[in-house]
Design an enzyme around this catalytic site. Structure first.
Site, PDB file in Angstrom:
ATOM      1  N   SER A 159       0.784  -1.038  -0.070  1.00  0.00           N
ATOM      2  CA  SER A 159      -0.056  -0.080   0.074  1.00  0.00           C
ATOM      3  C   SER A 159       1.029   1.428   0.141  1.00  0.00           C
ATOM      4  O   SER A 159       1.978   1.155   0.482  1.00  0.00           O
ATOM      5  CB  SER A 159      -0.858  -0.007   1.370  1.00  0.00           C
ATOM      6  N   TYR A 172      -2.304  -1.196  10.246  1.00  0.00           N
ATOM      7  CA  TYR A 172      -2.350  -1.386   8.877  1.00  0.00           C
ATOM      8  C   TYR A 172      -1.163  -1.039   8.111  1.00  0.00           C
ATOM      9  O   TYR A 172      -0.501  -1.741   7.394  1.00  0.00           O
ATOM     10  CB  TYR A 172      -3.684  -0.735   8.113  1.00  0.00           C
ATOM     11  N   LYS A 176       1.644  -3.114   6.230  1.00  0.00           N
ATOM     12  CA  LYS A 176       2.128  -2.864   4.715  1.00  0.00           C
ATOM     13  C   LYS A 176       3.626  -2.524   4.691  1.00  0.00           C
ATOM     14  O   LYS A 176       4.077  -2.952   3.680  1.00  0.00           O
ATOM     15  CB  LYS A 176       0.918  -1.871   4.232  1.00  0.00           C
ATOM     16  N   HIS A 212     -14.643   0.931   5.183  1.00  0.00           N
ATOM     17  CA  HIS A 212     -15.025  -0.112   5.796  1.00  0.00           C
ATOM     18  C   HIS A 212     -14.913   0.398   7.380  1.00  0.00           C
ATOM     19  O   HIS A 212     -15.738   0.060   8.170  1.00  0.00           O
ATOM     20  CB  HIS A 212     -14.036  -1.251   5.685  1.00  0.00           C
ATOM     21  N   THR A 213     -13.876   1.425   7.476  1.00  0.00           N
ATOM     22  CA  THR A 213     -13.779   1.772   9.027  1.00  0.00           C
ATOM     23  C   THR A 213     -14.521   2.894   9.426  1.00  0.00           C
ATOM     24  O   THR A 213     -14.618   3.370  10.498  1.00  0.00           O
ATOM     25  CB  THR A 213     -12.160   1.906   9.492  1.00  0.00           C
TER      26      THR A 213
END
Length: 303
Positions: A159, A172, A176, A212-213
């Site tokens: 990412s 996250y 990554k 999503h969050t």
């Protein structure tokens, strides 16, 4: 030398044929876009490892095999690779793609358990994005060694947060960064086995995982429009799929590449990082590093 951007035309990706590619998280988002692109090219077989099946008509194609898999389980992943290999007789490419976004605040939140003690952090982001990805790489290497001199090609989804980090998403971002670090750590040894390892590092990409969050309950499309109106560069899932198939098709030339993707444009930031070592390490540190790497302790490993 300054890192330059480039574009990828789908018409240039037609050289990847007669191969078998395994994709984790291939039933939606970037994984699904990659499945669709590979399936559009002649004689490519695809193995999808995911919790849920892909949408029709891919789930009925003779060139696509879906295997329900919990990639956080070693036994489940191992069995899925074995089943996929038994169906098609080889695995040429692996796209290590499955992952999730940040899951709640695991650093600054002070939630207590039922005994009044600080609650143990939820480790699902690291477990899925990094630990399970490492398992996928290990299995990929095992099966690609069966291809002999042909080896194989592994692309991992990192990412932009794996290079620049992302405020509000520490685990996250850490996971990554770990994917980028894993690629850097194994690329040379893998190449001695004729296995090529690289990463794609997309910026914000419009997929079901987007938002999503978010507590606002906005759809990915609504959130993408908001970001677009704010001037934030966005990718489509197809942009990332193009990068993945491009890396597969490049063969050995893809070794060690890190394709950052923003607004459908691509740049090999790994090449830029390597060329700029004197800038970010400093000349003295770079020379000390080189002198140390030339000692017997760092001779190429023998696999």
């Amino acid at each position: 030398m300054v890192t330059t951007t480039f574009t990828i035309s789908r018409s240039s990706l037609t050289s990847l044929t007669n191969s078998t590619t395994l994709i984790t998280g291939g039933s939606s988002g970037i994984g699904l876009a990659t499945v669709i692109l590979l399936h559009s090219l002649p004689s490519n077989n695809i193995i999808i490892l995911d919790i849920r099946p892909p949408p029709p008509p891919l789930n009925t194609s003779s060139r696509v095999r879906y295997i329900q898999t919990d990639i956080t389980s070693w036994a489940s992943q191992r069995a899925a690779f074995k089943a996929g290999y038994a169906i098609f007789g080889r695995i040429d490419n692996v796209f290590v793609n499955a992952g999730i976004t940040e899951y709640k605040d695991q650093i600054f939140d002070s939630e207590l358990d039922d005994k009044g003690e600080l609650k143990e952090p939820d480790r699902r982001v690291i477990n899925l994005n990094l630990n399970a990805a490492n398992d996928t790489v290990k299995l990929a290497v095992f099966y690609m060694r069966m291809n002999g001199e042909k080896g194989g090609n592994i692309v991992m989804t990192a990412s932009m947060a794996g290079y620049l980090a992302s405020a509000g998403a520490p685990l996250y971002s850490a996971s990554k960064h770990g994917i980028v670090g894993l690629m850097r750590a194994i690329k040379s040894d893998a190449l001695r086995l004729n296995i090529v390892v690289s990463v794609v590092a997309p910026g914000i990409t419009v997929t079901p995982i987007l938002g999503h969050t978010q507590e606002s309950k906005e759809t990915p499309e609504e959130l993408a429009k908001k970001y677009h109106d704010m001037g934030i560069p966005l990718n489509s899932a197809d942009d990332v799929a193009d990068a993945v198939v491009y890396l597969f098709a490049q063969g050995i030339k893809s070794s060690g590449k890190g394709l950052m993707i923003q607004a459908g444009k691509f740049a090999d930031v790994e090449a830029g990082a390597a060329k700029g070592r004197k800038v970010w390490m400093g000349e003295e540190m770079l020379e000390l590093f080189k002198s140390g790497r030339n000692t017997r302790a760092f001779l190429p490993s023998k696999l």
